[in-house]
Design an enzyme around this catalytic site. Structure first.
Site, PDB file in Angstrom:
ATOM      1  N   LYS A  46       0.872  -1.180   0.000  1.00  0.00           N
ATOM      2  CA  LYS A  46       0.000   0.000   0.000  1.00  0.00           C
ATOM      3  C   LYS A  46       0.909   1.230   0.000  1.00  0.00           C
ATOM      4  CE  LYS A  46      -4.083   1.990   0.205  1.00  0.00           C
ATOM      5  NZ  LYS A  46      -5.108   1.884  -0.880  1.00  0.00           N
TER       6      LYS A  46
ATOM      7  N   ASP B 265      -5.571  -3.166  -2.011  1.00  0.00           N
ATOM      8  CA  ASP B 265      -7.005  -3.121  -2.320  1.00  0.00           C
ATOM      9  C   ASP B 265      -7.258  -3.567  -3.762  1.00  0.00           C
ATOM     10  OD1 ASP B 265      -5.557  -0.726  -2.589  1.00  0.00           O
ATOM     11  OD2 ASP B 265      -7.341   0.530  -2.544  1.00  0.00           O
TER      12      ASP B 265
ATOM     13  N   ASP C  94      -6.034 -15.981   2.390  1.00  0.00           N
ATOM     14  CA  ASP C  94      -7.345 -16.523   2.741  1.00  0.00           C
ATOM     15  C   ASP C  94      -8.323 -16.301   1.591  1.00  0.00           C
ATOM     16  OD1 ASP C  94      -6.556 -17.492   5.136  1.00  0.00           O
ATOM     17  OD2 ASP C  94      -7.451 -15.931   6.359  1.00  0.00           O
TER      18      ASP C  94
HETATM   19 MG   LIG Z   1      -5.877 -15.869   8.087  1.00  0.00          MG
HETATM   20 MG   LIG Z   2      -9.152   1.446  -2.254  1.00  0.00          MG
END
Ligand SMILES: [Mg+2]
Ligand SMILES: [Mg+2]
Lengths: 354, 354
Positions: B189, B221, B249
C-alpha cells in the site's frame, strides 16, 4: 432549495465523470426548480503542478464553506511508480477528509439485476446482494505516525484508535441498520491487534443500546472470504480505515464493475460525494469511463439534503440507461457508447415522477 | 531417510486432520523404507489449560530440535469472543514462528479440475489458477509494539519493517518464480504507508538482479479485486504479513474450500508444514473436517527434504480420492465420508510409482 456545491474533479477520469454528474444535477435544478451553485477547484496531482500541493488552501476553504462537495478521483501514475516522491496526490485526499472531519465513508453495494451476469461470482451467490460498508476514514494506520530511519533501512506506520473515534462511526452504522435489515457486522483482527480489541470492546458495548439490531464480529481475513462466498449475509459492515479500504474494493467487484458504485464521506458539518472507483489514469481522456458511479453519488448528495424525490429521479434515469443498454463498455463489452453520451442520456431522462 | 517430526495438533480440528497426515507419512515410511520418528507436543489453547501458556518451553525445545514440524491449527472460541483475555492461543503461533525464525509462509493455490464447479467464482475465471503466495511471517503489524492507554480508551499497533526482513523473503520469491512462470507481483500500500514504500523500493532493487523474472506492483485493495477478477494473472505473489493473511485466505476461496490447501512456513534452520485453514472449532470432534490440506502439507514436508517421489505418491493418492469422490462434505455436499475414512483411503492408496 439553494445549494452551493464544490466540484473537485481531481485526476485521471475524475473530471470526465464529474462532468456527467453536473449535467444531472443541472437537470434536477430545472426539473424540480432548485438553485445549485457549482464552484470548481483544483485538487490532486493536477493541483500539484501549480502549487506543489495536492490540496491548495483555496480549495480547502471552498470545501469548508460549500454545502456539499462532489469529488471525482485522485492519483496519477507518475507518483504511483515513484517510491521517492515526497508528496503524493493521495495526501491531499487524506488531509481534506481530516480537515473536514469526514470520519465515515459510506459505501452501498447493491446488485443490479441487469448486470447479474457481469459478476465474476456465480449468480446464485451475488443475486440480491444489498450491503453497505461503514469505513472509518480519518484514523488508523493511514494517519498514524510514519517513520523512516536515517539510513533508510527501516520504516514504520502506527495504527492507533480511540474509543471516541470508534463510537461515533459505530452509532452511524447501528442507526443505518435500523432502517435496513437490522444487522451489523464488525470486521477487525482482534485476535492479533490491540487496536482491533478496542474496536471489539467498544462496539460490543454500543450494540447493547441497540437491542433490535443483531450484532456479530468477523476477522478481516474471514470477512474477505465471506465476501466471496456469501455476500448476501451482510447488511451493515462496520470496520476501520484499512480493512474498509480492502473490503469495500473487494465488495465492489461483486457487481462486475467498479463503475457503478457511489459513496459518501460524512462528518458532523460536511459531506462529500464521490464515485467508489479510483482515478484510472490509463483511461483518462478516452471517453470510456463509466459515469454511473459519479452520477449515483450525486443522487446520494440529494438524499443527504432530504431531496429524496430528486435522488430517485436520478436513480430511475440510471436504471433506464441500463434497460436501454446505454452503458459504457466496462459493463457491456459490445456497447458503443462513451462517457459523454451516457451522461447525456441519463441527464436527459431525468423527469418528475407523477 | 531418518526424520524426527514434531507433531503439534493444536486446537479445534487440528489434531483430527493431523492424525490423517500421520497415517500417510507412516504409509510413506513403509512403502519407501524410511524412518520417521513422531513426537507429539501440546500447543495452543489446549496447552493453556495446563501451563497457562500456548507455547510451553518443552514444545518449543522439541520444535527446535526436530527436523520438521507438522502443525494442525490454533485458536478457540472462548478466546475469540473474550476481548478481555490477556493471553491468546494465537500468541503461541506468533511466538513459535518468531523463535524458529520462520519468516516466510508459502501458500500454493492451485485449481483442481475436479472441483472447478465448487468455486464461488465463474469457471472461466478460476480454471488453471496456479499461484503461490509468499507472505512475510515474523514482522509487520502482527509483531509491532502494542499499546493500550491506562484508561483503556486508546490502543495502537506498530507496523515496522527493515530492509533485511524484506530482502530475505523477496529472494525466496524470485527464486521460486524462476522455477515457475517467471513473474513476481509485489502487493503493498505504497501510496499511503511508509513501510510499504520501503517494501517497494527494496524489492524493486532486488528485481534488477533477476532480469528473467517479470516484476510488477499492486496496491492491496486492487490485489484483493484482481484475486476475484483474474487470479490466473498471478504466478508468485510477494507481500507483507497482514496483506498476505488477507490475500491468501481470499485466494483459498478460489478452490471453493479452504480444506484443500497446504502451506509451509520456512526459515533458515526450521520448517513447519500446516493446513491453510484455521481451527474451525465448530467442527471439532464431528469427524467432518477435510484432512486434505493437512495431508498435502505433509507432501510439502517430504518435498522440503528432497523426497519428491514420496511427495508425489501422496499427491497421487489425494487425486485418486478426488476421482473416486472419497471426499468430505465441504467439497461434495452429498458425500457420506468423514475425516477418518478419507484419511484411511488416501493413506491406503499410497503406492510406489513404477
Ligand atoms: Mg488468516
Ligand atoms: Mg481502495
Amino acid at each position: 432549495m439553494q445549494l452551493k456545491i464544490a466540484l473537485l474533479g481531481g485526476d485521471g477520469i475524475g473530471p470526465e465523470v464529474l462532468a456527467q454528474s453536473v449535467k444531472c444535477l443541472k437537470a434536477i435544478e430545472e426539473t424540480f426548480n432548485h438553485r445549485f451553485e457549482f464552484v470548481e477547484a483544483p485538487f490532486g496531482a493536477i493541483a500539484m503542478t501549480g502549487s506543489g500541493r495536492p490540496l491548495p488552501d483555496e480549495t480547502l476553504a471552498l470545501c469548508q464553506e460549500a454545502d456539499a462537495i462532489l469529488f471525482g478521483a485522485i492519483g496519477a501514475l507518475d507518483y504511483d511508480n515513484n517510491p521517492e516522491a515526497k508528496v503524493r496526490p493521495e495526501q491531499g485526499l487524506l488531509r481534506l477528509r481530516k480537515e473536514l472531519g469526514l470520519f465515515a465513508s459510506i459505501r452501498p453495494i447493491k446488485m443490479f439485476p441487469a448486470f447479474l451476469e457481469n459478476s465474476p461470482l456465480k449468480r446464485n451467490i451475488v443475486d440480491h446482494t444489498d450491503l453497505v460498508i461503514f469505513r472509518e476514514l480519518t484514523g488508523g494506520i493511514y494517519f498514524g505516525k510514519k517513520t523512516l530511519s536515517e539510513d533508510g533501512t527501516t520504516a514504520s506506520d502506527l495504527c492507533s484508535y480511540s474509543e471516541s473515534e470508534i463510537s461515533r462511526i459505530a452509532h452511524l452504522a447501528f442507526k443505518a441498520a435500523k432502517k435496513r435489515r437490522k444487522k451489523v457486522t464488525l470486521v477487525d483482527k482482534a485476535n492479533v491487534l490491540e487496536s482491533s480489541r478496542l474496536w471489539r470492546k467498544t462496539v460490543t458495548n454500543i450494540a447493547q443500546s441497540y437491542p433490535d439490531i443483531s450484532f456479530e464480529c468477523l476477522f478481516i481475513d474471514n470477512a474477505a472470504v465471506q465476501m466471496m462466498l456469501n455476500p448476501r449475509q451482510f447488511d451493515v459492515i462496520l470496520t476501520d480505515n484499512m480493512f474498509g479500504d480492502i473490503l469495500s474494493d473487494q465488495g465492489s467487484v461483486i457487481l462486475g464493475s467498479v463503475g457503478l458504485l457511489p459513496s459518501a464521506s460524512v462528518g458532523l458539518e460536511n459531506a462529500m460525494f464521490e464515485p467508489f472507483h479510483g482515478s484510472y489514469p490509463q483511461a483518462k481522456g478516452k471517453n470510456i469511463a463509466n459515469p454511473v458511479a459519479s452520477i449515483l453519488s450525486s443522487a446520494m448528495l440529494l438524499q443527504h439534503f432530504g431531496l429524496d424525490e430528486e435522488a430517485n429521479a436520478i436513480v430511475a434515469a440510471v436504471h433506464k440507461s441500463f434497460v436501454k443498454k446505454v452503458v459504457t463498455t466496462d459493463v457491456l463489452g459490445s456497447s458503443k457508447y462513451g462517457t459523454d453520451y451516457v451522461g447525456d442520456f441519463i441527464s436527459e431522462n431525468i423527469v418528475e415522477s407523477d
